[in-house]
Design a protein around this motif. Sequence first.
Motif, PDB file in Angstrom:
ATOM      1  N   GLU A   1      -3.830  -8.184   2.897  1.00 33.50           N
ATOM      2  CA  GLU A   1      -4.266  -6.863   2.474  1.00 33.50           C
ATOM      3  C   GLU A   1      -4.706  -6.023   3.663  1.00 33.50           C
ATOM      4  N   ASP A   2      -5.362  -6.672   4.625  1.00 34.04           N
ATOM      5  CA  ASP A   2      -5.852  -5.911   5.774  1.00 34.04           C
ATOM      6  C   ASP A   2      -4.708  -5.422   6.651  1.00 34.04           C
TER       7      ASP A   2
ATOM      8  N   PHE B   1      -8.536   5.291   2.989  1.00 36.68           N
ATOM      9  CA  PHE B   1      -9.463   4.706   2.011  1.00 36.68           C
ATOM     10  C   PHE B   1      -8.826   3.535   1.288  1.00 36.68           C
ATOM     11  N   ASN B   2      -9.586   2.485   1.157  1.00 36.82           N
ATOM     12  CA  ASN B   2      -9.105   1.343   0.384  1.00 36.82           C
ATOM     13  C   ASN B   2     -10.334   0.590  -0.093  1.00 36.82           C
ATOM     14  N   THR B   3     -10.766   0.897  -1.305  1.00 39.71           N
ATOM     15  CA  THR B   3     -12.036   0.338  -1.755  1.00 39.71           C
ATOM     16  C   THR B   3     -11.932  -1.125  -2.187  1.00 39.71           C
ATOM     17  N   TYR B   4     -10.730  -1.701  -2.120  1.00 39.36           N
ATOM     18  CA  TYR B   4     -10.661  -3.154  -2.333  1.00 39.36           C
ATOM     19  C   TYR B   4     -11.140  -3.905  -1.092  1.00 39.36           C
ATOM     20  N   ARG B   5     -11.090  -3.218   0.025  1.00 35.17           N
ATOM     21  CA  ARG B   5     -11.486  -3.830   1.288  1.00 35.17           C
ATOM     22  C   ARG B   5     -12.586  -2.988   1.904  1.00 35.17           C
TER      23      ARG B   5
ATOM     24  N   THR C   1      -6.173   1.267  -6.057  1.00 31.49           N
ATOM     25  CA  THR C   1      -7.628   1.217  -6.125  1.00 31.49           C
ATOM     26  C   THR C   1      -8.058   2.163  -7.248  1.00 31.49           C
TER      27      THR C   1
ATOM     28  N   GLN D   1      -3.173  -2.484   5.040  1.00 35.76           N
ATOM     29  CA  GLN D   1      -3.971  -1.268   5.228  1.00 35.76           C
ATOM     30  C   GLN D   1      -3.764  -0.715   6.634  1.00 35.76           C
TER      31      GLN D   1
ATOM     32  N   GLU E   1      -9.908   4.655  -7.005  1.00 36.45           N
ATOM     33  CA  GLU E   1      -9.856   6.035  -6.535  1.00 36.45           C
ATOM     34  C   GLU E   1      -8.422   6.542  -6.558  1.00 36.45           C
TER      35      GLU E   1
ATOM     36  N   ARG F   1       0.872  -1.185   0.000  1.00 35.35           N
ATOM     37  CA  ARG F   1       0.000   0.000   0.000  1.00 35.35           C
ATOM     38  C   ARG F   1       0.904   1.228   0.000  1.00 35.35           C
TER      39      ARG F   1
END
Lengths: 778, 299
Positions: free
Chosen positions: A111-112, B7-11, A281, A115, A283, A37
């Motif tokens: 992934e979590d 923000f992380n729209t994959y999750r 992402t 983040q 965005e 990330r």
Amino acid sequence: MFNFIGRSFPRHDGFAKASGLAEFTFDVEVPGMLYGRIFKSPHAFARVGRVDASGAEALGAVVLTPDDVPDRLFNPRLISIEEDTFKDWRVLTKVPRYFGEPIAAVAAPTEDTAQRALEALRVDFEEVYDPVLDPFKAMSPSTRPIHERVMRGGRWIEVKNNIAAELRYSEGDLDSEEKRSSVVIERKFHASRRYHTQLEPKGAVCKLEPDGTLVVWTTTQTIHNTKILISQVYGIPMNRVDVRKVLLGGGFGSSIHTNLVTLIAVGLCLKSRKPVKLVLTREEDMVHDHVSFEFYMKVRAGATRDGSITFGELDNLIDVGAHQIQAYPILGTSLGWFVSLYKWRAVKYHGRSVYTNKVPSCAIRGYGAPEITWAVETVVDELAEELKIDPLEFRLANYRGRGEIFWGQGPTVKSIIRSDGVPELIAKGSEIIGWKRRESPRVKTGRFRRGVGVGRGFHTSGAGGPLSGAIIDYTGAVVKVNEDGSIDYITALQDHGGGTLDAHIKIIAEELKIPPGKVRVVWSGTSTTVYDVCTHASRGVFTGGEAARRAALEVKKKVLEYASRILDSVSPEALRIEYDRELSDAVIFVEGAPEKRITLSEVARVAWQRNWGSISASVSYRATVAPPSFTVYFVEVEVDMETGVIKPIRVVAGADIGTVISPELAAGQIHGGFAIGWSWTVGDEVSYLENGVPAHRMSLTDYKLPTSMDLPSDEDFIVLFASTYEPFGPFGAKGLGEAASNPVIAAVANAIYNATGIRFYEIPMTPEKILKAIKEGE
Amino acid sequence: MLSINAFNTYRIPQIFDYYRPRDLREALKLLESVEGAKVVAGGTDLVVDLKYRRIEVRALIDISRLDELRFIKLEDSYVEIGSAVTIQEIVESSIAREKLPLLVEAAESLGSWQIRNLATIGGNLCTASPAADTAPPLLVYDAELELVSLRGVRTVPIEKFFTGPKRVVLERGEILRSIRIPVSRNVFGWSYIKLRRTSFDVAKASVAVLLDARDGYIVDARVALGSVAPTPVRARGVERSIVGLKIEEAARVASERVVNEISPIDDARSTAWYRLQASKTLVSDAVWRAYERLLKIGV
Ligand SMILES: Cc1cc2nc3c(=O)[nH]c(=O)nc-3n(C[C@H](O)[C@H](O)[C@H](O)COP(=O)(O)OP(=O)(O)OC[C@H]3O[C@@H](n4cnc5c(N)ncnc54)[C@H](O)[C@@H]3O)c2cc1C
């Protein structure tokens, strides 16, 4: 005349894509990989103090900071020669210059966790500056410099007044041409920043081989330039970087360079020594990565009473955002598009690319041509109207066509036009749209008003030329005949999804007289392909296809040589090769001796069994010309004078692309070219708040694209192909991708004028702006 | 505001518990007892909010599969729709198509097919977006909403349901159970017109009209608008001013009067000025279209 060219076949990747089995960067999985990330700057212009990684590391993440990456400036786009490459980027920065510029990155096993690690990073800012957002203010000497100095090739250069690059040009005697003119028109245009909205968000997956080779899968239009850039930035020998080809979900220029996400993924992989996947992402892709260039153009042009164009002047100010990708080359191509549109007898040009604290701009389909064409085609329409000459006649009398010098890609890429379908497309298109019945906007009344407009444009096929020039453009192809006569085609050239490689397959099949189904595109990488610069500049079929044809031709010569040995003919020249539909193979035979016949597959088998060696060819090819593909679009729109809503009613889209290799895919490009142009004209834009944060359009919820329901139905969208043949193209073909969108804004804008009597000099022309103008006119 | 790095729209970058109750009663109990719990139906609004971290939750209670909330039934004087009925189910329902053509017309314009298959009518109302497509039709139909909690049941007319942007009268522990729509013996012409940026978009402005006329004169008119005020609004002033007028007059007057009943703002989709201008046209168009439909039905 042709066996396969001009006919439709299932696409080589069609099943995989339709069934969902196709693998894109996002789908690549490597056992044990970490997920990355990016820490994006929350300020548009600032100076970073401390990066505290402890919280993230406590969660088990690997953290990459600006101190962990080589302190080396680069330009993500390696297309200009080194002396013309302006370098002002770093992989991670301590001085973020746009909202979202990467400052650090993390990688973690899930992934979590990644983040959470990202959110645990603490970044202090020593200073936060007011962002510079207006390019005109940016040029004021009292404005804070966004970059003090940057590198051009290996030299440092000072940046003055935030001007990233500048280009002036003049030709002919402008003053006397202006005096001679009976009409002179001067207009200002503004084209907003637009997002590419390619289907696939950018990303990369990297891993290290046991021998230290770095393997990279990434969204890119150029695997070799990605390899070179990784090698330059990280100091790894080029044969230790293998950038693998992977399907690309659309480009439109968004991956014409090597994306930062790729270089950051490499950094994470090198630091962690583990495979890493890093995918933006949607965005992040739209808010923090790239958008189109933003143009402020002033055009002045004149013509004589009898309708011949005299001079053209273009002042072109481009807001390039915070970093250069092609801030300098775009000034040259803008000039090229301008000069090559019409036979100006005198030209004056001043181009400036200016830094602002906004997301960096990169090429978007057409690379400046849609915007320049819009400005010129508007002024040309206005000149014709002033002179009371039919706009079509005016164009025919003044455009640059067959026999003229053409330098679409800028002053260093000149060639002579040899194929030109403009007269044919104007004649046929105007007939179908009913041009003769077109009425002046002054006689139109009522709430729903229809108007017809024309836009004429072109794009080059590649950036080749007779002299080496300032741009790198060559490609390569490997064609290999297997021992059963099936063919492997190995190329670095990327297909963005439009079917470029399907055209190559047909070209190879046509040359070898074997069915396209016998040719397989091999998924290879930089280690196993020869150099190709990039799939850009609408060169995929014209340049790449010609390389494939040449490789196939070499292979054919070897096949004929072996066949001659087998058939005992006096020489290969005594042989003919033909496609045999029943055998589904090429047959080679001696004319007049029917028993002397052999299939290509049999030749391959015999060559293997008798130890004659492999039949293959590796070709590197540079095109010596970059011929224009012309497009002439007629568009009918309907404007609701009470709501400002515009609807496309009918499109007659004419394209001169030489020989049409894949009619359906080419028509698809034209439909898509119109759709993207329509969205630029009436759709959305990326604008910014005072603090440099994009206003509203932070996601696809509010950055709207027309859907198929908003575009004309198939019956109302007529595609015409000119019957031309380009002597330098593979089997007479030229490019299409960008030509397909270049005249759209112009044609729609002229149609809106013809409907309403109001000209708009700013895109997007939203219903809000249109209604305002209508009300002001009342 | 949260940092852009959140923000992380994959999750869905939040940690929460997920409950799928067996029946409405269990759902209500959970809603009452679980700290920070929120109801989720189709999730097409809620999940977006969670991804963008506009809201934080500790627990989600999924009501989308409760049979007690998934019905469309026709009674003597009303149609009742369970709150977890999807928008696509309304589009395809023969009861709705026959009795509530205006609601169906609005439902057809909501989102895309994929969205309509998930989105529920209850979610559309409880989100309380000024742009909610089912709200203007339900306003002109004089729908009533049945709210349930462990404490009991109450009925609220839809006009009293919305209290502001993203705000409704639902209290803690309450769930919207169903929507009850009176079916009149009268025949109405209807029209839902939605102005949007593309054909797949939330409204810039929308109008729902029900109309009855005799001999070219309006005898009953109901008008509601979306996206032009803090909540979807019923334009009673417009209604009053056009009853008794001939259709041409009515359309003109409606378009003049509507500006008094709306208070649009600038946002990502449009500007206040444009919304005001466009509403005038939209109302007039909707009145005309409803009238033409009425004629077609042949009264
Ligand atoms: C791509 C896209 C396009 C869209 N287009 C449109 C459009 O054109 N028009 C439009 O109006 N909307 C549109 N929406 C918004 C959304 O789809 C609708 O509002 C939908 O009806 C919401 O229903 P849901 O079941 O998904 O609600 P959810 O997201 O599940 O819930 C929404 C809110 O309501 C609450 N809630 C749900 N059900 C109940 C209940 N029974 N009792 C109490 N509270 C409840 C939830 O707690 C939550 O706060 C769109 C959304 C997306 C993602």
